[in-house]
Design a protein around this motif. Structure first.
Motif, PDB file in Angstrom:
ATOM      1  N   ARG A  39      10.248  -8.757   0.953  1.00 23.25           N
ATOM      2  CA  ARG A  39       9.886  -7.497   1.602  1.00 23.25           C
ATOM      3  C   ARG A  39       8.727  -7.687   2.566  1.00 23.25           C
ATOM      4  N   ALA A  40       7.834  -8.628   2.244  1.00 26.64           N
ATOM      5  CA  ALA A  40       6.639  -8.839   3.057  1.00 26.64           C
ATOM      6  C   ALA A  40       6.899  -9.678   4.304  1.00 26.64           C
ATOM      7  N   HIS A  42       8.982  -8.945   6.714  1.00 25.56           N
ATOM      8  CA  HIS A  42       9.595  -8.122   7.752  1.00 25.56           C
ATOM      9  C   HIS A  42      11.056  -8.543   7.912  1.00 25.56           C
ATOM     10  N   TRP A  83       5.357 -13.162   7.434  1.00 22.85           N
ATOM     11  CA  TRP A  83       4.440 -13.281   6.299  1.00 22.85           C
ATOM     12  C   TRP A  83       2.987 -13.341   6.748  1.00 22.85           C
ATOM     13  N   ASP A  86       1.667  -9.774   7.427  1.00 25.74           N
ATOM     14  CA  ASP A  86       1.272  -8.985   6.261  1.00 25.74           C
ATOM     15  C   ASP A  86       0.028  -9.548   5.588  1.00 25.74           C
ATOM     16  N   ASP A  89      -2.940  -8.499   7.864  1.00 22.44           N
ATOM     17  CA  ASP A  89      -3.119  -7.043   7.909  1.00 22.44           C
ATOM     18  C   ASP A  89      -3.313  -6.402   6.540  1.00 22.44           C
ATOM     19  N   ALA A  90      -3.445  -7.193   5.486  1.00 18.92           N
ATOM     20  CA  ALA A  90      -3.523  -6.634   4.137  1.00 18.92           C
ATOM     21  C   ALA A  90      -4.649  -5.615   3.999  1.00 18.92           C
ATOM     22  N   ASP A  93      -3.791  -2.440   6.078  1.00 20.23           N
ATOM     23  CA  ASP A  93      -2.711  -1.679   5.459  1.00 20.23           C
ATOM     24  C   ASP A  93      -3.209  -0.945   4.210  1.00 20.23           C
ATOM     25  N   ARG A  98      -0.632   2.149   3.259  1.00 25.13           N
ATOM     26  CA  ARG A  98       0.773   1.862   3.556  1.00 25.13           C
ATOM     27  C   ARG A  98       1.455   1.301   2.314  1.00 25.13           C
ATOM     28  N   THR A 100       4.406   1.220   1.498  1.00 21.94           N
ATOM     29  CA  THR A 100       5.668   0.520   1.732  1.00 21.94           C
ATOM     30  C   THR A 100       5.461  -0.980   1.877  1.00 21.94           C
ATOM     31  N   LYS A 101       4.228  -1.389   2.089  1.00 23.88           N
ATOM     32  CA  LYS A 101       3.903  -2.807   2.176  1.00 23.88           C
ATOM     33  C   LYS A 101       3.787  -3.380   0.765  1.00 23.88           C
ATOM     34  N   ASP A 207       3.509   3.312  14.166  1.00 23.97           N
ATOM     35  CA  ASP A 207       2.242   3.049  13.486  1.00 23.97           C
ATOM     36  C   ASP A 207       1.010   3.252  14.364  1.00 23.97           C
TER      37      ASP A 207
END
Length: 303
Positions: A39-40, A42, A83, A86, A89-90, A93, A98, A100-101, A207
């Protein structure tokens, strides 16, 4: 002896004392961790870009093993960029919630995502160079542009440049890996670069408010949601026009049809994006697919 022919066994007193056996949950947990990690990465953009580049490889005349090698290299590169995005941007986010992340939801750690990005990049190196030294260098330059975006360029007025460079590198990578290393046609590179600009606008559009709240002031954020939405169809239609009419020789009926389809899809995606945030990027993928189908139909001449 019982009916099955086996000896009767006395109950295991030790097992009764130990109580009921606890199910081994390591398998489900491992599967859940893998799903969260995927999921991470994209997955939507990664799969879309990989499949479209595979279509370019077919249009360029690559054989089956060559197409698979291109697909593997591009997928590894896309996974590394997704990857790393994410992982970098942890904190942002988390600040805007967020959920959904996967990292924000706590399904996977930023460290695990960072490790996965490094592993995918390490795999991308030999896969890219297996297509040829020049082709590999071009592809890795495109992947490097994606990493540069994640590491800081996304917050500048040049945020569009890594997308343009990354997308432009894909047809060049495909063609430079052919026997004789022919030079990629300028119109495929320019068309891909324009698609990259459109993909950037479409990807950022949902976003923009969250990005501004966390200090990300890239090109679309400076334009604002309204102007970015209005601008979105322009590079997508321009890309299709270049791919339809840049090729030497008559475009035929397919060229105008492809441009008309791009206009409808890009404009429709921009309009629907006002209420459905994911639609603009999906529209960009469809426009890119129209371009690839056009190349499959007309052929991808090399210079």
């Amino acid at each position: 002896m019982d009916r099955a022919g086996t000896a009767d066994r006395a109950p295991d007193a030790g097992a009764a004392a130990r109580g009921p056996r606890t199910p081994d949950r390591r398998g489900p947990r491992a599967a859940g961790a893998v799903c969260s990690l995927l999921r991470a990465c994209h997955p939507g953009p990664a799969v879309a870009v990989t499949l479209l580049t595979g279509g370019l490889a077919v249009a360029a005349g690559r054989t089956g093993p060559g197409v698979l090698l291109v697909v593997a290299a591009v997928l590894a590169g896309q996974l590394s960029v997704g990857w790393s995005n994410d992982a970098v941007d942890a904190a942002r986010d988390t600040a805007v919630g967020r959920r959904t992340k996967a990292v924000v939801a706590g399904a996977v750690t930023a460290g695990a995502v960072r490790t996965a990005a490094g592993a995918a990049l390490a795999l991308c190196l030999p896969l890219s160079f297996a297509c040829g030294p020049l082709a590999g260098a071009v592809h890795l330059a495109g992947v490097g542009a994606g990493w540069a975006y994640n590491l800081g360029l996304k917050s500048t007025v040049l945020s569009w440049l890594p997308y343009a460079a990354g997308f432009a590198s894909l047809p060049a990578f495909v063609v430079l890996g052919l026997p004789g290393r022919p030079w990629p046609p300028w119109w495929t590179v320019l068309g891909a670069a324009l698609l990259g600009v459109g993909a950037h606008l479409a990807n950022v559009l949902p976003d923009i408010a969250d990005d501004l709240a966390t200090g990300v002031h890239g090109w679309p954020q400076r334009l604002g949601r309204h102007r970015s939405g209005l601008l979105l169809p322009v590079p997508l239609v321009a890309a299709t026009t270049v791919l339809a009419f840049g090729r030497p020789g008559p475009a035929g009926a397919a060229g105008p049809f492809a441009v008309a389809a791009a206009v409808i899809v890009a404009a429709g995606g921009a309009l629907l994006g006002r209420t459905r945030p994911k639609v603009p990027f999906a529209a960009a993928v469809v426009v890119a697919a129209v371009g690839v189908v056009l190349l499959l139909r007309q052929g991808m001449a090399t210079g």
